[in-house]
Motif scaffolding. Sequence first.
Motif, PDB file in Angstrom:
ATOM      1  N   HIS A 285       0.815  -1.214   0.000  1.00 23.87           N
ATOM      2  CA  HIS A 285       0.000   0.000   0.000  1.00 23.87           C
ATOM      3  C   HIS A 285       0.850   1.266   0.000  1.00 23.87           C
ATOM      4  CE1 HIS A 285      -2.705  -3.121   1.381  1.00 23.87           C
ATOM      5  NE2 HIS A 285      -3.689  -2.358   0.964  1.00 23.87           N
ATOM      6  N   ARG A 286       0.186   2.342  -0.372  1.00 23.22           N
ATOM      7  CA  ARG A 286       0.818   3.650  -0.403  1.00 23.22           C
ATOM      8  C   ARG A 286      -0.243   4.697  -0.080  1.00 23.22           C
ATOM      9  NH1 ARG A 286       3.344   6.586  -5.734  1.00 23.22           N
ATOM     10  NH2 ARG A 286       3.726   8.567  -4.710  1.00 23.22           N
ATOM     11  N   MET A 287       0.094   5.666   0.765  1.00 23.22           N
ATOM     12  CA  MET A 287      -0.812   6.758   1.107  1.00 23.22           C
ATOM     13  C   MET A 287      -0.335   8.006   0.376  1.00 23.22           C
ATOM     14  SD  MET A 287      -3.427   7.814   3.030  1.00 23.22           S
ATOM     15  CE  MET A 287      -3.601   6.663   4.366  1.00 23.22           C
TER      16      MET A 287
ATOM     17  N   GLY B 156      -7.859  -4.601  -3.079  1.00 27.58           N
ATOM     18  CA  GLY B 156      -8.009  -3.277  -3.650  1.00 27.58           C
ATOM     19  C   GLY B 156      -9.289  -2.570  -3.272  1.00 27.58           C
ATOM     20  N   TYR B 157     -10.080  -3.161  -2.369  1.00 29.80           N
ATOM     21  CA  TYR B 157     -11.339  -2.517  -1.966  1.00 29.80           C
ATOM     22  C   TYR B 157     -11.080  -1.172  -1.285  1.00 29.80           C
ATOM     23  CZ  TYR B 157     -13.948  -6.829  -2.861  1.00 29.80           C
ATOM     24  OH  TYR B 157     -14.533  -7.915  -3.435  1.00 29.80           O
ATOM     25  N   CYS B 158     -10.002  -1.087  -0.508  1.00 31.17           N
ATOM     26  CA  CYS B 158      -9.707   0.175   0.184  1.00 31.17           C
ATOM     27  C   CYS B 158      -9.450   1.288  -0.823  1.00 31.17           C
ATOM     28  CB  CYS B 158      -8.514   0.000   1.113  1.00 31.17           C
ATOM     29  SG  CYS B 158      -7.037  -0.667   0.327  1.00 31.17           S
ATOM     30  N   GLN B 159      -8.801   0.967  -1.911  1.00 31.00           N
ATOM     31  CA  GLN B 159      -8.535   1.965  -2.950  1.00 31.00           C
ATOM     32  C   GLN B 159      -9.828   2.358  -3.660  1.00 31.00           C
ATOM     33  OE1 GLN B 159      -5.420   0.905  -5.661  1.00 31.00           O
ATOM     34  NE2 GLN B 159      -6.057   2.373  -7.196  1.00 31.00           N
TER      35      GLN B 159
ATOM     36  N   ILE C  37      -5.632   6.330  -0.217  1.00 31.86           N
ATOM     37  CA  ILE C  37      -4.925   5.056  -0.107  1.00 31.86           C
ATOM     38  C   ILE C  37      -4.930   4.376  -1.463  1.00 31.86           C
ATOM     39  CG2 ILE C  37      -6.963   3.754   0.664  1.00 31.86           C
ATOM     40  CD1 ILE C  37      -3.448   3.197   2.013  1.00 31.86           C
ATOM     41  N   HIS C  38      -3.789   3.854  -1.835  1.00 33.14           N
ATOM     42  CA  HIS C  38      -3.657   3.148  -3.104  1.00 33.14           C
ATOM     43  C   HIS C  38      -2.884   1.858  -2.875  1.00 33.14           C
ATOM     44  CE1 HIS C  38      -5.140   5.939  -6.188  1.00 33.14           C
ATOM     45  NE2 HIS C  38      -4.819   6.876  -5.312  1.00 33.14           N
TER      46      HIS C  38
ATOM     47  N   PRO D  94       5.131   3.294  -7.892  1.00 36.49           N
ATOM     48  CA  PRO D  94       3.921   3.615  -8.650  1.00 36.49           C
ATOM     49  C   PRO D  94       2.712   2.870  -8.110  1.00 36.49           C
ATOM     50  CG  PRO D  94       5.425   2.284  -9.978  1.00 36.49           C
ATOM     51  CD  PRO D  94       6.133   2.625  -8.708  1.00 36.49           C
ATOM     52  N   VAL D  95       1.548   3.437  -8.350  1.00 36.40           N
ATOM     53  CA  VAL D  95       0.316   2.852  -7.834  1.00 36.40           C
ATOM     54  C   VAL D  95      -0.337   1.989  -8.901  1.00 36.40           C
ATOM     55  CG1 VAL D  95      -0.052   4.689  -6.179  1.00 36.40           C
ATOM     56  CG2 VAL D  95      -1.053   4.867  -8.442  1.00 36.40           C
ATOM     57  N   CYS D  96      -1.224   1.121  -8.442  1.00 31.39           N
ATOM     58  CA  CYS D  96      -1.941   0.192  -9.308  1.00 31.39           C
ATOM     59  C   CYS D  96      -3.006   0.926 -10.109  1.00 31.39           C
ATOM     60  CB  CYS D  96      -2.589  -0.882  -8.437  1.00 31.39           C
ATOM     61  SG  CYS D  96      -3.731  -1.939  -9.299  1.00 31.39           S
TER      62      CYS D  96
END
Length: 167
Positions: free
Chosen positions: A59-61, A114-117, A125-126, A154-156
């Motif tokens: 994850h990444r914020m 990926g539900y949080c994203q 959040i990513h 990098p993000v998804c």
Amino acid sequence: MPINVKVMNRPVEQVSYIRATLSGMANTFRHFVSGRRHEVTTQYPEEKEAISRRWRGTHRMLTTETGKAKCVACGLCPTVCPANCIKLVPGEDEDGNRYPLVFEIDEFRCIFCGYCQEVCPEEAIHVGRHYENAEYSREGFVYDLERLTAQTHPVCEMWDPADPLGE
């Protein structure tokens, strides 16, 4: 709904497996002498194969221009998380703006769905495309807010129904 069971009868006479063995050996020999050499081994640390843009890793914020986390502590991500791996304690400043006092993701419990994203209204959040995460202790896999905002990978890019092939 009744269950249908198909009964398979084994051959009762003597069965020779020599024909199947010789067929398999012939196939192996054909591949051996065909002359085509397929390089299938990737020398990992030096060579890395490209991964999909939709790969879901650690994850990444994301942060604002001032360096603060974009998260407004709405509580949707821990609510929707099927693995129950997100811990969020909301707080509020003197102006009435919400922010997370505690935001932790346990990467061991996470199933990287990926539900949080998808549910985040602020797109804070990513799920990133980073997959090399080795630690020496279980505590190293609990990402707090400071560590999440320090991530730079990098993000998804989630699946887009308008582009089913992901091109």
